[in-house]
Design an enzyme around this catalytic site. Structure first.
Site, PDB file in Angstrom:
ATOM      1  N   LYS A  13       8.416  -3.124  -2.641  1.00 47.96           N
ATOM      2  CA  LYS A  13       9.223  -3.501  -1.477  1.00 47.96           C
ATOM      3  C   LYS A  13      10.714  -3.284  -1.754  1.00 47.96           C
ATOM      4  O   LYS A  13      11.424  -2.754  -0.906  1.00 47.96           O
ATOM      5  CB  LYS A  13       9.004  -4.983  -1.112  1.00 47.96           C
ATOM      6  CG  LYS A  13       7.568  -5.350  -0.795  1.00 47.96           C
ATOM      7  CD  LYS A  13       7.460  -6.787  -0.302  1.00 47.96           C
ATOM      8  CE  LYS A  13       7.920  -7.848  -1.283  1.00 47.96           C
ATOM      9  NZ  LYS A  13       7.126  -7.966  -2.522  1.00 47.96           N
ATOM     10  N   ARG A  88       6.981 -15.280   3.625  1.00 44.43           N
ATOM     11  CA  ARG A  88       6.023 -15.321   2.519  1.00 44.43           C
ATOM     12  C   ARG A  88       4.886 -16.291   2.775  1.00 44.43           C
ATOM     13  O   ARG A  88       4.024 -16.472   1.920  1.00 44.43           O
ATOM     14  CB  ARG A  88       6.752 -15.746   1.258  1.00 44.43           C
ATOM     15  CG  ARG A  88       6.801 -14.619   0.217  1.00 44.43           C
ATOM     16  CD  ARG A  88       7.558 -15.149  -0.938  1.00 44.43           C
ATOM     17  NE  ARG A  88       7.464 -14.438  -2.152  1.00 44.43           N
ATOM     18  CZ  ARG A  88       8.337 -13.539  -2.577  1.00 44.43           C
ATOM     19  NH1 ARG A  88       9.299 -13.128  -1.810  1.00 44.43           N
ATOM     20  NH2 ARG A  88       8.218 -13.021  -3.780  1.00 44.43           N
ATOM     21  N   ARG A 171       2.814 -15.803  -9.694  1.00 47.03           N
ATOM     22  CA  ARG A 171       3.362 -15.170  -8.479  1.00 47.03           C
ATOM     23  C   ARG A 171       2.265 -14.397  -7.740  1.00 47.03           C
ATOM     24  O   ARG A 171       2.218 -14.381  -6.511  1.00 47.03           O
ATOM     25  CB  ARG A 171       4.523 -14.244  -8.850  1.00 47.03           C
ATOM     26  CG  ARG A 171       5.779 -15.037  -9.203  1.00 47.03           C
ATOM     27  CD  ARG A 171       6.757 -14.220 -10.004  1.00 47.03           C
ATOM     28  NE  ARG A 171       7.276 -13.089  -9.280  1.00 47.03           N
ATOM     29  CZ  ARG A 171       7.691 -11.968  -9.853  1.00 47.03           C
ATOM     30  NH1 ARG A 171       7.625 -11.808 -11.155  1.00 47.03           N
ATOM     31  NH2 ARG A 171       8.176 -11.002  -9.124  1.00 47.03           N
TER      32      ARG A 171
HETATM   33  P1  AMP Z   1      11.146 -11.705  -5.145  1.00 48.03           P
HETATM   34  O1  AMP Z   1      12.406 -11.104  -5.679  1.00 48.03           O
HETATM   35  O2  AMP Z   1      10.937 -11.396  -3.700  1.00 48.03           O
HETATM   36  O3  AMP Z   1       9.935 -11.387  -6.003  1.00 48.03           O
HETATM   37  O4  AMP Z   1      11.332 -13.302  -5.215  1.00 48.03           O
HETATM   38  C1  AMP Z   1      11.543 -13.971  -6.445  1.00 48.03           C
HETATM   39  C2  AMP Z   1      11.266 -15.460  -6.281  1.00 48.03           C
HETATM   40  O5  AMP Z   1      12.154 -16.013  -5.292  1.00 48.03           O
HETATM   41  C3  AMP Z   1       9.879 -15.809  -5.778  1.00 48.03           C
HETATM   42  O6  AMP Z   1       8.912 -15.860  -6.821  1.00 48.03           O
HETATM   43  C4  AMP Z   1      10.114 -17.181  -5.150  1.00 48.03           C
HETATM   44  O7  AMP Z   1      10.252 -18.187  -6.144  1.00 48.03           O
HETATM   45  C5  AMP Z   1      11.491 -16.991  -4.510  1.00 48.03           C
HETATM   46  N1  AMP Z   1      11.377 -16.484  -3.120  1.00 48.03           N
HETATM   47  C6  AMP Z   1      11.782 -15.257  -2.636  1.00 48.03           C
HETATM   48  N2  AMP Z   1      11.547 -15.143  -1.335  1.00 48.03           N
HETATM   49  C7  AMP Z   1      10.968 -16.308  -0.953  1.00 48.03           C
HETATM   50  C8  AMP Z   1      10.458 -16.808   0.287  1.00 48.03           C
HETATM   51  N3  AMP Z   1      10.487 -16.061   1.415  1.00 48.03           N
HETATM   52  N4  AMP Z   1       9.927 -18.064   0.299  1.00 48.03           N
HETATM   53  C9  AMP Z   1       9.903 -18.829  -0.805  1.00 48.03           C
HETATM   54  N5  AMP Z   1      10.334 -18.421  -2.002  1.00 48.03           N
HETATM   55  C10 AMP Z   1      10.874 -17.176  -2.098  1.00 48.03           C
END
Ligand code: AMP
Length: 215
Positions: A13, A88, A171
């Protein structure tokens, strides 16, 4: 073009979001990036988010919905955006629909980047990011020419704190339990487009762009 890139952690993404954002001159809006910036800045919001992020759990809906509400009201988002990592879970998707329907600007398409579980693991454990320009490499699959340094700007490459094995498996589980139900949610709205997220990055971009051009 009001769009969402949906997919498991490591599905590409971020990589696709950066390229498509340049191609369509609309911002890529990543809640993960916004949260990491808040953590680095040491803000109250960052402090609240950090423990959930370190554990690979979801940060509370209130926090991320607030971040998105503010970000979508910025001037650069008025011609569209690519959401990456938001929504999410179903409550976040419902809050987003509600927000956008009040503006009369509903989402136009949700692209699911589909990648097999084994490949996701390899991508996440090998992922390295440039601290200066954000370019993404993979020590197994697409290493930089000089180890530890970015090909584009020579910046130092780092491994995200949450890309360790324990957090990764959490995750991926959170994705299966809470995020994967969004596939059905957007299918019911006739907004879901599924694209294979395996293979050549440019081919995947072209496939997503072809969808963007017709929605
Ligand atoms: P990402 O960079 O999208 O993989 O996000 C890293 C971390 O940020 C995730 O594992 C969550 O802890 C938090 N996070 C990111 N986006 C969201 C979301 N929409 N809702 C809740 N937690 C989020």
């Amino acid at each position: 073009m009001r769009t969402v890139l949906l997919g498991a952690p490591g599905s590409g993404k971020g990589t696709q979001g950066v390229v498509l954002s340049q191609k369509y001159t609309i911002p890529q809006i990543s809640t993960g990036d916004l949260l990491r910036a808040a953590v680095s800045a040491g803000s109250d919001l960052g402090k609240k988010a950090k423990s959930a992020m370190d554990a690979g759990a979801l940060v509370s809906d209130d926090i991320v919905i607030g971040l998105i509400r503010e970000r979508l009201s910025a001037s650069d988002a008025q011609n569209g955006y690519i959401l990456d990592g938001f929504p999410r879970n179903i409550p976040q998707a419902e809050a987003l629909d509600d927000m956008l329907s009040k503006l009369g600007q509903p989402l136009q398409g949700v692209i699911l980047l589909d990648v097999a579980f084994e490949e996701l693991l390899q991508r996440l454990t090998g992922r390295r990011t440039c601290k200066d320009c954000g370019a993404i490499y993979n020590i197994h699959l697409s290493p930089s020419k000089v180890e530890g340094h970015c090909d584009a700007c020579n910046g130092e490459l780092f491994q995200r704190a949450d890309d360790n094995e324990e957090t990764i498996s959490n995750r991926l589980k959170v994705y299966e339990d809470q995020t994967a139900p969004l596939v059905g949610y957007y299918q019911n709205q006739n907004k879901l487009y599924k694209v294979s997220g395996s293979g050549n990055v440019d081919d995947i971009t072209n496939e997503v762009a072809a969808i963007f051009d017709r929605i």
